[in-house]
Write an enzyme that holds these catalytic residues in place. Sequence first.
Site, mmCIF file in Angstrom:
data_model
loop_
_atom_site.group_PDB
_atom_site.id
_atom_site.type_symbol
_atom_site.label_atom_id
_atom_site.label_comp_id
_atom_site.label_asym_id
_atom_site.label_seq_id
_atom_site.Cartn_x
_atom_site.Cartn_y
_atom_site.Cartn_z
ATOM 1 N N CYS A 167 -12.566 -27.565 11.222
ATOM 2 C CA CYS A 167 -11.426 -26.851 10.640
ATOM 3 C C CYS A 167 -10.211 -27.767 10.518
ATOM 4 C CB CYS A 167 -11.078 -25.652 11.535
ATOM 5 S SG CYS A 167 -9.631 -24.729 10.971
ATOM 6 N N CYS A 221 -6.567 -26.357 15.283
ATOM 7 C CA CYS A 221 -7.786 -27.132 15.573
ATOM 8 C C CYS A 221 -7.510 -28.622 15.654
ATOM 9 C CB CYS A 221 -8.858 -26.838 14.522
ATOM 10 S SG CYS A 221 -9.531 -25.188 14.715
ATOM 11 N N ASP A 249 -8.053 -7.206 1.450
ATOM 12 C CA ASP A 249 -7.060 -7.250 2.523
ATOM 13 C C ASP A 249 -7.699 -6.719 3.792
ATOM 14 O OD1 ASP A 249 -6.641 -4.171 1.892
ATOM 15 O OD2 ASP A 249 -5.642 -4.654 3.802
ATOM 16 N N CYS A 302 -7.037 -26.789 10.339
ATOM 17 C CA CYS A 302 -5.770 -26.110 10.636
ATOM 18 C C CYS A 302 -5.014 -26.819 11.761
ATOM 19 C CB CYS A 302 -6.016 -24.642 11.004
ATOM 20 S SG CYS A 302 -6.449 -24.342 12.719
ATOM 21 N N ASP A 319 0.861 -1.168 0.000
ATOM 22 C CA ASP A 319 0.000 0.000 0.000
ATOM 23 C C ASP A 319 0.906 1.228 0.000
ATOM 24 O OD1 ASP A 319 -2.792 1.294 1.977
ATOM 25 O OD2 ASP A 319 -2.189 1.559 -0.105
ATOM 26 N N HIS A 348 -5.115 -20.236 13.009
ATOM 27 C CA HIS A 348 -6.519 -20.617 12.787
ATOM 28 C C HIS A 348 -7.258 -19.570 11.939
ATOM 29 C CE1 HIS A 348 -10.599 -21.955 13.183
ATOM 30 N NE2 HIS A 348 -10.900 -20.704 13.527
HETATM 31 C C1 LIG Z 1 -9.601 -0.873 7.190
HETATM 32 N N1 LIG Z 1 -10.222 -0.102 6.151
HETATM 33 C C2 LIG Z 1 -9.506 0.422 5.144
HETATM 34 N N2 LIG Z 1 -10.040 1.266 4.231
HETATM 35 C C3 LIG Z 1 -9.034 1.617 3.407
HETATM 36 C C4 LIG Z 1 -8.998 2.523 2.318
HETATM 37 C C5 LIG Z 1 -7.773 2.763 1.684
HETATM 38 C C6 LIG Z 1 -7.668 3.744 0.601
HETATM 39 O O1 LIG Z 1 -8.650 4.402 0.195
HETATM 40 N N3 LIG Z 1 -6.440 3.964 0.059
HETATM 41 C C7 LIG Z 1 -5.327 3.267 0.477
HETATM 42 N N4 LIG Z 1 -4.148 3.545 -0.124
HETATM 43 N N5 LIG Z 1 -5.390 2.330 1.447
HETATM 44 C C8 LIG Z 1 -6.589 2.086 2.090
HETATM 45 C C9 LIG Z 1 -6.632 1.166 3.183
HETATM 46 C C10 LIG Z 1 -5.387 0.454 3.654
HETATM 47 C C11 LIG Z 1 -5.216 -0.859 2.941
HETATM 48 O O2 LIG Z 1 -6.038 -1.810 3.493
HETATM 49 C C12 LIG Z 1 -7.858 0.962 3.828
HETATM 50 N N6 LIG Z 1 -8.182 0.200 4.907
#
Ligand SMILES: CNc1nc2cc3c(=O)[nH]c(N)nc3c(CCO)c2[nH]1
Length: 372
Positions: free
Chosen positions: A305, A310, A267, A307, A93, A336
């Site tokens: 599960c 478990c 993610d 894993c 990111d 887990h």
């Molecule tokens: C937990 N919620 C969340 N909303 C997001 C929204 C953004 C976003 O709009 N831009 C970037 N660069 N990263 C984001 C991330 C971090 C990665 O999970 C976010 N994480």
Amino acid sequence: MAVRIEVLKEDNRTRARLGKLHTPHGVIETPVFMPVGTQATVKTMTPEELKDLGAGIILSNTYHLFLRPGHELIREAGGLHAFMHWDGAILTDSGGFQVFSLGDLRKITEEGVEFRSHLDGSKKFLSPEIATQVQMALGSDIVMAFDECTPYPATRDYAKASLERTTRWLKRCQETLTTTDRQALFGIVQGSMYEDLRKQSAAEITELDLPGYAVGGLSVGEPKELMYEVLDYTVPLLPKDKPRYLMGVGSPDALIEGVMRGIDMFDCVLPTRIARNGTALTRYGKLVVRNAESAHDFSPIDPTCDCYTCKNYSRAYLRHLIKADEILGLRLMTIHNLRFLTNLMSEIRAAIKENRLPEYREKFFYEYGYLK
Ligand SMILES: CNc1nc2cc3c(=O)[nH]c(N)nc3c(CCO)c2[nH]1
């Protein structure tokens, strides 16, 4: 194109797709959940354990690695894959989100963002160029554009100005990357919760014909129903032949709802974070292992599960480890929760393949306790 998606099947009743994400570090089946390894490690897991759990791609973070140990040191180590001994794919990111949620925000200008490090309060500066150069030094397979994750709630005027700056910043990231075609640059659609602004952002971003697109600015405190509504009108604006990544999501129900709306990649820190606090994900809902109810329960977290946790440990033992602050407890709970999510995603992929995703959702939500 270093990174591309091969769409194998489009669901006939929903927008779900079955695919293969081709990267320089392997082919990943989609839809996929990506474990978060913010500081060059998925907390408590070795890379071998991640592979055993079925993880093929993980997230790491420009903001954190820029502050510590520094991207130049990681470049010296031969890049992030070598540094952390991970030969799977890595998506980094860009730091935009973390600056706003972690650093002591000083100010945003057209040039970039000045902020104070959450580590020592020292003044730092990130720009589209710097964020992109850091990711190139890390050698990540997927580079996220430096954006502003528009806070929620935001006025229309703020959301519009913010998305337009994010587009200008994306172009600056793209110009910085031209020297290295090893990496793939994903653009991030913003526009907060305004349909016309999401349309504008999607149009501006997709004009650049990038290898992949993320839906940003969600999972920022808005009700889940609102997030799904935004996805309903935003995802169809993204090209079908490119991967779609919903950032920061999520919980099992949100993963299924996101797949139904055409998302390929997810993610979230939640599964690994709640694991370390002693909460397990199961198909019947969350199980707070550290609660007294597990004290004399010698059964596994989830008997269905497969894993390592478990198969070998009881809730009583896990509760003891968590209460005693034993490091093994963090590891066993993480194993887990990550296995639960990789199993959930493979069940979702099977349901798409066999044209039974809506039925799978109904069954899962009923068992999980979402549909009383
Ligand atoms: C937990 N919620 C969340 N909303 C997001 C929204 C953004 C976003 O709009 N831009 C970037 N660069 N990263 C984001 C991330 C971090 C990665 O999970 C976010 N994480």
